[in-house]
Write an enzyme that holds these catalytic residues in place. Sequence first.
Site, PDB file in Angstrom:
ATOM      1  CG  HIS A 658      43.639  36.385  32.329  1.00 23.18           C
ATOM      2  ND1 HIS A 658      42.790  36.990  32.796  1.00 23.18           N
ATOM      3  CD2 HIS A 658      44.624  35.877  33.966  1.00 23.18           C
ATOM      4  CE1 HIS A 658      42.713  36.064  33.987  1.00 23.18           C
ATOM      5  NE2 HIS A 658      43.942  36.157  34.706  1.00 23.18           N
ATOM      6  CB  CYS A 701      40.045  39.388  28.397  1.00 26.36           C
ATOM      7  SG  CYS A 701      38.561  38.420  29.521  1.00 26.36           S
TER       8      CYS A 701
END
Length: 815
Positions: A658, A701
């Site tokens: 992430h 992301c």
Amino acid sequence: MDNCLQSSMAAQHTARRNKTAIQQTLCTDYRLILNKVHEKGLITGREYNNLKSINKEDVEGHVVELVDKIMDKGEDTCRTFLDLLQTDTDVIETFPNLKDIQWEQCLALPVQSSSLDSGETPPASKKQRKIAHFKPPPTLKVKVVQLKENIQLSKYEISNGNLLPKSVDKKCTAAITDGVTARKFVLSKSLASEIKTGKCYAIKNYIISKFSPNMIWSQKNTCVYLSPPLIISSESEEEARRLLSPATAQMAIKDLHPGSQTEQLLSISGFAKSLEPVQEMAVQGGPTVPTRRLMLKEGEASIEVMLWREAALADLSLGAAVVATHLKAKNNQYGLCLHSTQYTEITLASITRDVILQGVRMDQEREQVEILDQQDDPVAMPISVWAATFGKEEVPKQVTISYENGKVIRVKEALFYKKEDCLQFSMAAQDTVRRNKTAIQQTLCTDYRLILNTVYEKGLIARREYNNLKSINKEDVEGHVVELVDKIMNKGEDTCRTFLDLLQTDTGVIETFPNLKDIQWEQCLALPVQSSSLDSGESPPESKKLKKDDIYPLNSRPVGLCVIINNNNFMDGTERRGTDKDALRLAEVFSWLGFRVLLCKDQTKDQMEEKLTFFASLNDLSQLQQEDIQEWSGKRFTHLLPEDPEHGDAFVCCILSHGEKGVVLGTDRKPLSIKHITRLFKATSQSALTGKPKVFLIQACQGNKAQHGVLLEDPEVDSSGPVYIPEEADVLVAMATVEDCVAFRSVEEGAWFIQSACQQLRERCPRGEDLATILHFVNNDVSLKEGSCIPGKKKQIPEVKYTLRKKLVLSPHDN
């Protein structure tokens, strides 16, 4: 100590009196004695590192320094050193002249005084010595670190060149340690079934080997008692393990040459080029033992391996992929030869490889087929395996051979011929599509949407054609497939060639339409032969047009390290489903491109930073085995191989996690700056990566926003390089998405960016395209994907930043 024959400084005095003789003797193999004293803890790690960097011209000076250091450390260290010289088996065998030195001191076992008042110990009587000789050794309290079962040939026969065992003894040996001394414990059959690895025992009534004090044997009245746990250091356990399986260095055959004889045990791998029948040979005037001569080949290099005794039992065949460990290198009149040792293990790999044939020979006597490849190397297989695919008179041009445990289990005709074997026809691709049109259409009907999306992503049809074809009624799938194939055929030879290449090489297409393999592709389309004529209209690959100085040299083998950090399981209980698919695909592709691939799973922020700092320098390799690092080997991740990682001519780091703006997250959700990551690898005068390309692929992301139809302009690259390399030169960072935006990942197929990058590398690296150019195609490929049923609603565009000074051209390698 009070009962020793000489004063408290006896060991130092003995070493000093015999210093010249000791030094002259140890000069014959300085590295062995240096390793031995280091293993025994007589010198520190820093002293060892200072002493191991040695010039051959100054061996004597290093030996003098080593002996002086030991003498300066005091009586206990000198006593241990003298004990090592007189009792260690390897030392005694390597330095036979040590027996000529007058050791006037009994160091390890001082004689007890027979008089309480006497200042000296009188000689023991013959009766006393006899009693002392039969006195049982003290009870040992030890931990069993490892068990190993070996076979020993007691009776055998040789038939048709093969070794056939008639009687085999199985011997079980335990590696044990009390935390101070490591030993080998040879077990009887009854004890072997009782002893368990990891348990602690008290051992009574054992026999100490007269050849090695660190080996003990069980006998009829040996008793083993389960005892309370002992606190044993990991170093002591590793010392015990080395008794059963000493350290071995993985070597490439091409790096072995006459004169490279070493005391270190070696491990190699290669294909069996030749295999002589088993013969009997006398060993130094003793009994005869079975031997077998094997020639292993790796690339263009080959080496002879002599298999002795039990090693000759290995069930080998010509062409088999062989891994041989713990070999001893020796030079003879014919050059360098490797010999098996008591620790050698022969394993046979399960692999698949393509072979271009020169010819086929039937050996009815041995019931096998022998094929000759382009390098004049034979490959043998049972007649039944060959006959399952080919007739007696049938000779294919190229075959794919599948091995299982070193044996050929399957052979089939390859779909493609090599570039140099292909023919050129101006209309070959269109003709091939036309001849196989019905079969292609029937096969593609099973998943029309996948093939439609794939040909659109490859640019074989325009957006308007794609939109017209994707609005489909289930009842008319066949009609749409016919229309799609007709459109491709009407676009000409180049489009048809790309389409056929797609059907035969795209992983997703092959997996979805397995029946495509049954279609007879009668023409090699993707890679036609390049004309040798100067009048040829074809252009060479881009990499061949470039000057040598315009491309990063990638000559090391392996090319370099590829480190994958794969964060799947987070501490808050969430998972990044699909990320394992990305890690596997990256490992496959970069291994294919010649990199050594290492995997670090589920790393916190601090662990990521620690690992990356380590790989930037590779300074402290001692911590490597303590880390949970896996290695890509044999199409899967497994434990780290014993060979220490080294930097090559390039470095790749893939981070799957992430992220937020400018950072990637550890499994503890703490951020690590991407800028900080790249600066860990900045150029310095000490760095092995200075001036070499460093590539970072980051799937994370960078925010929560969804992109909407972003257009990308190709960045301009300034190709002029300064005289002095800037600290942050030679770096490429490819991000899955731009700042503030999400990066899409399928829980079943993996991430858009990673899967596209792997696919484009697979397709374009063999064509000689450089990495920056390939990533432009990745950007275009990802930009065409839709994250919503509403076109343009959810889009993604990767971002590439680089300070590369040259073209980075990666090429496939044979693994």
